[in-house]
Design a protein around this motif. Sequence first.
Motif, short mmCIF file in Angstrom:
data_model
loop_
_atom_site.label_atom_id
_atom_site.label_comp_id
_atom_site.label_asym_id
_atom_site.label_seq_id
_atom_site.Cartn_x
_atom_site.Cartn_y
_atom_site.Cartn_z
N VAL A 102 10.35 26.76 25.81
CA VAL A 102 11.15 27.98 25.65
C VAL A 102 10.31 29.19 26.04
O VAL A 102 9.10 29.10 26.21
N LYS A 103 10.98 30.32 26.19
CA LYS A 103 10.30 31.56 26.53
C LYS A 103 9.71 32.20 25.28
O LYS A 103 10.25 32.03 24.18
N LYS A 104 8.63 32.94 25.49
CA LYS A 104 8.03 33.70 24.39
C LYS A 104 9.09 34.62 23.79
O LYS A 104 9.84 35.25 24.52
N GLY A 105 9.15 34.66 22.47
CA GLY A 105 10.11 35.51 21.79
C GLY A 105 11.41 34.82 21.42
O GLY A 105 12.25 35.39 20.73
N THR A 106 11.58 33.56 21.85
CA THR A 106 12.79 32.81 21.49
C THR A 106 12.89 32.71 19.96
O THR A 106 11.90 32.40 19.30
N PRO A 107 14.08 32.97 19.37
CA PRO A 107 14.22 32.87 17.92
C PRO A 107 14.04 31.43 17.43
O PRO A 107 14.60 30.50 18.01
N LEU A 108 13.28 31.29 16.36
CA LEU A 108 13.02 29.98 15.75
C LEU A 108 13.14 30.09 14.24
O LEU A 108 13.00 31.18 13.68
N LEU A 109 13.36 28.96 13.59
CA LEU A 109 13.22 28.87 12.15
C LEU A 109 11.90 28.16 11.88
O LEU A 109 11.64 27.10 12.45
N LEU A 110 11.10 28.75 11.02
CA LEU A 110 9.82 28.16 10.66
C LEU A 110 9.89 27.67 9.22
O LEU A 110 10.19 28.44 8.31
N PHE A 111 9.65 26.37 9.04
CA PHE A 111 9.56 25.77 7.71
C PHE A 111 8.08 25.54 7.43
O PHE A 111 7.39 24.91 8.23
N ARG A 112 7.62 26.00 6.28
CA ARG A 112 6.26 25.71 5.81
C ARG A 112 6.43 24.94 4.51
O ARG A 112 7.22 25.34 3.66
N SER A 113 5.70 23.85 4.38
CA SER A 113 5.90 23.02 3.20
C SER A 113 4.60 22.41 2.70
O SER A 113 3.71 22.10 3.48
N ILE A 114 4.55 22.23 1.41
CA ILE A 114 3.48 21.47 0.77
C ILE A 114 4.14 20.26 0.13
O ILE A 114 5.11 20.39 -0.61
N THR A 115 3.63 19.08 0.48
CA THR A 115 4.14 17.83 -0.08
C THR A 115 3.17 17.37 -1.16
O THR A 115 1.96 17.37 -0.95
N TYR A 116 3.74 16.97 -2.29
CA TYR A 116 2.92 16.52 -3.42
C TYR A 116 3.10 15.01 -3.61
O TYR A 116 4.19 14.49 -3.46
N GLY A 117 1.99 14.36 -3.91
CA GLY A 117 2.02 12.92 -4.17
C GLY A 117 1.30 12.60 -5.45
O GLY A 117 0.54 13.42 -5.98
N LYS A 118 1.54 11.40 -5.93
CA LYS A 118 0.82 10.93 -7.13
C LYS A 118 -0.34 10.07 -6.69
O LYS A 118 -0.17 9.05 -6.03
N ILE A 119 -1.54 10.51 -7.08
CA ILE A 119 -2.76 9.76 -6.81
C ILE A 119 -3.47 9.61 -8.15
O ILE A 119 -3.73 10.61 -8.83
N ASN A 120 -3.75 8.37 -8.53
CA ASN A 120 -4.36 8.09 -9.85
C ASN A 120 -3.56 8.75 -10.97
O ASN A 120 -4.12 9.37 -11.87
N ASN A 121 -2.25 8.64 -10.86
CA ASN A 121 -1.32 9.15 -11.88
C ASN A 121 -1.34 10.67 -12.04
O ASN A 121 -0.93 11.20 -13.05
N LYS A 122 -1.87 11.37 -11.02
CA LYS A 122 -1.94 12.83 -11.06
C LYS A 122 -1.22 13.38 -9.82
O LYS A 122 -1.42 12.90 -8.71
#
Length: 146
Positions: A102-122
């Motif tokens: 796409v061309k510079k300046g094209t409208p986009l939706l930006l999703f930023r996410s943090i995924t959480y997992g269980k490691i050693n029950n935490k």
Amino acid sequence: MPNSISTIPTSFLTLKLSNELNIEIDSKLYMLKRIYYANSEPICLTTAYLPYKYFEGIEKYNFEYESLYNIIEKKYLYKIVRSKLRLEAVSADENVCKYLNVKKGTPLLLFRSITYGKINNKEIPIEYFKTYYLTNKIQYTLEQMR
């Protein structure tokens, strides 16, 4: 066209990523960059960062054919429990343009996410990702209950 582009573990870690993932600034990260297609056209670009200390050897998997979350849960035995997502409207920069054609300046939706997992029950942050979606290729429906 490939569906994904993966990279080797990197030492590149910003203070923002360090804080989001709750890891030391000198920690190694695994970065996975993927382009998703519909009808042979790119619709989004996702870059995921995972603390390498939890995912040693992850670079051996071919994410063109394997699901990242399936690998996390089936091979590393970490249960994904939740994610926190932020959504904002942005314009395509030069870096995103080359992946999404796409061309510079094209409208986009930006999703930023943090995924959480269980490691050693935490519950801990195991992934930070950002996804740029072409606004003319996707549609979202949100339903609110009262």
